[in-house]
Design an enzyme around this catalytic site. Sequence first.
Site, short mmCIF file in Angstrom:
data_model
loop_
_atom_site.label_atom_id
_atom_site.label_comp_id
_atom_site.label_asym_id
_atom_site.label_seq_id
_atom_site.Cartn_x
_atom_site.Cartn_y
_atom_site.Cartn_z
N ASN A 79 0.83 -1.33 0.00
CA ASN A 79 0.00 -0.13 -0.05
C ASN A 79 0.86 1.34 0.11
O ASN A 79 0.27 2.31 0.28
CB ASN A 79 -0.85 0.02 1.35
CG ASN A 79 -1.72 -1.35 1.20
OD1 ASN A 79 -1.69 -2.21 2.07
ND2 ASN A 79 -2.83 -1.31 0.20
N VAL B 66 1.94 7.08 0.50
CA VAL B 66 1.17 6.25 1.29
C VAL B 66 -0.43 6.18 0.58
O VAL B 66 -0.92 7.23 0.35
CB VAL B 66 0.67 6.71 2.83
CG1 VAL B 66 -0.10 5.46 3.46
CG2 VAL B 66 2.19 6.62 3.26
N CYS B 67 -0.90 4.98 0.22
CA CYS B 67 -2.49 4.99 -0.52
C CYS B 67 -3.20 4.25 0.77
O CYS B 67 -3.21 2.99 1.03
CB CYS B 67 -2.28 4.09 -1.47
SG CYS B 67 -3.90 3.81 -2.18
N ILE B 68 -3.68 5.14 1.70
CA ILE B 68 -4.82 4.69 2.47
C ILE B 68 -5.99 5.40 2.29
O ILE B 68 -5.93 6.72 2.10
CB ILE B 68 -4.42 4.27 4.03
CG1 ILE B 68 -3.71 5.88 4.37
CG2 ILE B 68 -3.49 3.49 4.20
CD1 ILE B 68 -3.50 5.83 6.05
N MET C 291 -9.17 4.38 -6.43
CA MET C 291 -9.37 2.71 -6.73
C MET C 291 -10.63 2.63 -7.04
O MET C 291 -10.73 1.44 -7.39
CB MET C 291 -8.69 2.22 -5.35
CG MET C 291 -7.19 2.58 -5.01
SD MET C 291 -6.29 2.02 -6.28
CE MET C 291 -4.68 2.35 -5.52
#
Lengths: 165, 670
Positions: free
Chosen positions: A81, A88-90, A101
């Site tokens: 992630n 950071v991909c949250i 997404m």
Amino acid sequence: MAGSALKRLMAEYKQMTLNPPEGIIAGPVNEENFFEWEALIMGPEGTCFEGGVFPARLTFPPDYPLGPPKMKFTCDLFHPNIYSDGRVCISILHAPGDDPMGYETSAERWSPVQSVEKILLSVVSMLAEPNDESAANVDAAKMWREERDKFEEIAEKHVKKSLGL
Amino acid sequence: MPVILLERIPLPSLRAYTGFSVVLLACALFYAHQVVLNAESVGLEIPVVSVEQLDDGSFNNNEIQYMNVSLPYDAYVWNMMYVMTAEAWCVWTLVNTAYCCLILLGKLVQKIVFGELRVSEQQHLKDKFWNFLFYKFIFVFGVMNVQTMEEVVLWVAWFTILGFFHLLTQLAKDRFEYVSFSPTTPHFIHLKLLSLLCVIVVSCCGLLTVCGLVGFQMGLTIFAFMAAECLLLAIRTLYVVARYCLHLTDMNLEGVWENRATYVYYTELIFELAALSIDFGHHLHMLLWGNIFLSMASLVICMQLRYLFYEFQRRIKRHKNYRRVVKHMEERFSMATTEELNNNNDDCAVCWEKMETARKLPCGHLFHNSCLRSWLEQDTSCPTCRLSLNEHPVNRDPNSNVPDNQNREVPPANPPGNQTMNHFFHFDGSRYVSWLPSFSVEVTHTNMLANHNRLTPAQTSQLDNMARQVLQVFPHMPLNAVVDDLRVTRSVDFTIENILEGRLQAPPPGTLLTRALGEEETSSDDSDNYQTASARADGVDIDQQDYLEIPNETGDNNGSETDNERSDTLSQFSGRFSKSANERETMLEDRKNDMLEIARRRFLAKKSDDNSLSSEETEEASVSDYSDNINTSSASNSGDTSDTVRRRRELAYMAATRRLGQQTYDTSIE
Ligand SMILES: [Zn+2]
Ligand SMILES: [Zn+2]
């Protein structure tokens, strides 16, 4: 206007100083600019990132907390992630409007109730439990799924590197 | 772009240019002096240099002719001035000197007010400069179609002064925005910036008078062209001043300034609309007056017009949205009563400030009027619990295609089982940190169960062990449900907590979806609860402080390696929030270094431990380590297991009662 954002960031900084969560330190890189923070995150115990201390940059928008900050690890970190450039991909870091997404529910997105502390805690939990469904780093997700040993080896290497050992 | 091309031209350094200008001016003065002396002594004949300006800009003064000219004045100074203005190359020297002085003045102002320029400021300045040059070039030669040299010189002089102030305003604006990012800016910096801005505003008034005088002679069109530019500059400067004043008032005000956002919004709106409409009118005037419909210049102006028009439209749209939100908010959400405010001992979740007045959402959450408004401008759900606040509740039918938030929360495409997993994991993000009840974890955990299914057999046996512990407390629970939950929580305590909370009863399949929704709500309640429970900026939670102190003492009493380490770890917690910025910076730096040092020592210690310990011991150690992690308070003594276990039970009990209390509180609201 940066005024209210500044007040809130100051309050958050105070809280993070007086009462930091275990294994997390965060604060402005330079007091001249409260919208640029550095955070140190200790790898969660019981995971392959255990023991590492990972530095990350947080960049806040002038309308914070209405908009989410951007977060980027400034060290090497191989994780499903985290993009290879450290971003950071949250989902709580995504503004309510955008959905890169295409799967998130708005409940998981950014809201002013979130805070630096919650973001960093989410990142800790992300380190512990990668979500390979919505991978930002496809190689890492694949390795995490298929070659766990190798993944852990790389993680250990990065842990060592982050400690300067 | 012409901008890029122009930037490639190598410019001489300021020092060299100044030197060159001074030498040139000295030459001109010396020449004039000679001429005047000659004329005074000879009486009649003075040499006049006919100057031919070559293409490359240099002067050719080889041909010297003598003419019969008598000097008109008796005084030396007047004669000097006469000679200087009579000769073309002397005039150019004077013009050059004026530019040099202006540049030096700019440099001086920069040194005094701004100091070193930041990279982004330099970039903005450059962009602004070349843009300005490009558009004014178009204006002078494309629109005005200036023919004589004199006119060109006058226009250039006018735009030079205007451009100078534009650049200063741009710099001041950039610097203000930067300064407003820090709470610790010294007062004299504000003072310097503000006085510079005031000087610019006053100069604008002066320039407007010049416009009036020129317009009186040259006609209304010229006046309109000049005045528009002047007004634009004045508006931009005043806008910065207004924002600056609002910012300073806000920063110096204790507590919340309820109407701040409204003032800020309307200042922004008025200034932006004023600037846009003047700019639009100015460009339209240029297009119509210039009669240049089929030239390059008209193209550029049309592009600019289009851009301005869209900007205007965008602004109006935003304002309509703003009005709608305000109206909607005022109609649907009433102000909270004093009683409600008193009952709600929490701060506003958006700005973290105390609430004197607040609006209440249908879900019972309170926010400042302005905080709620600015959030609703971009989203239509409650910031805390994500309850959809759409204006048309009719649309909430889950099968309709209206993409409102309510629908997105439960995408029909997702199988209900997955959904449950999602929301289920939401609660347990807190297991890495002891004292938080819970918080919303961002990741969609749909795949998590699959990951855990791939656990190694050794871990499975550990799970069985843990499951047995849980079943001792709750014999009625089905084993597989407990194991499943343990896979997720990896902790006996949290599974017990889940059971206490009633989350761990294998539900009948039909109720899955509703359960998912119910949990969603609880989860946000938890995060709300966290807001109250966690120590806020000023009020450190009392429990928390106890936790901080106990382990430090025990760490001192015990000489063992591990305890020393623990007291080191906890030194991070005893952070103090200093009033001085410098002290804060150094303390933060120290804390970071401490953390790195501790992590290093732990890493090395673990490396050596790994080799000596047997596998079973490691497991045990990791479990007790983990429980230490759960709450720093339980870290009193890792050897005393019975104490740890008792503490764990207490914690689980406390968590359970807290959540039960929360639930009843919520139902009573509804
Ligand atoms: Zn507020
Ligand atoms: Zn709510």
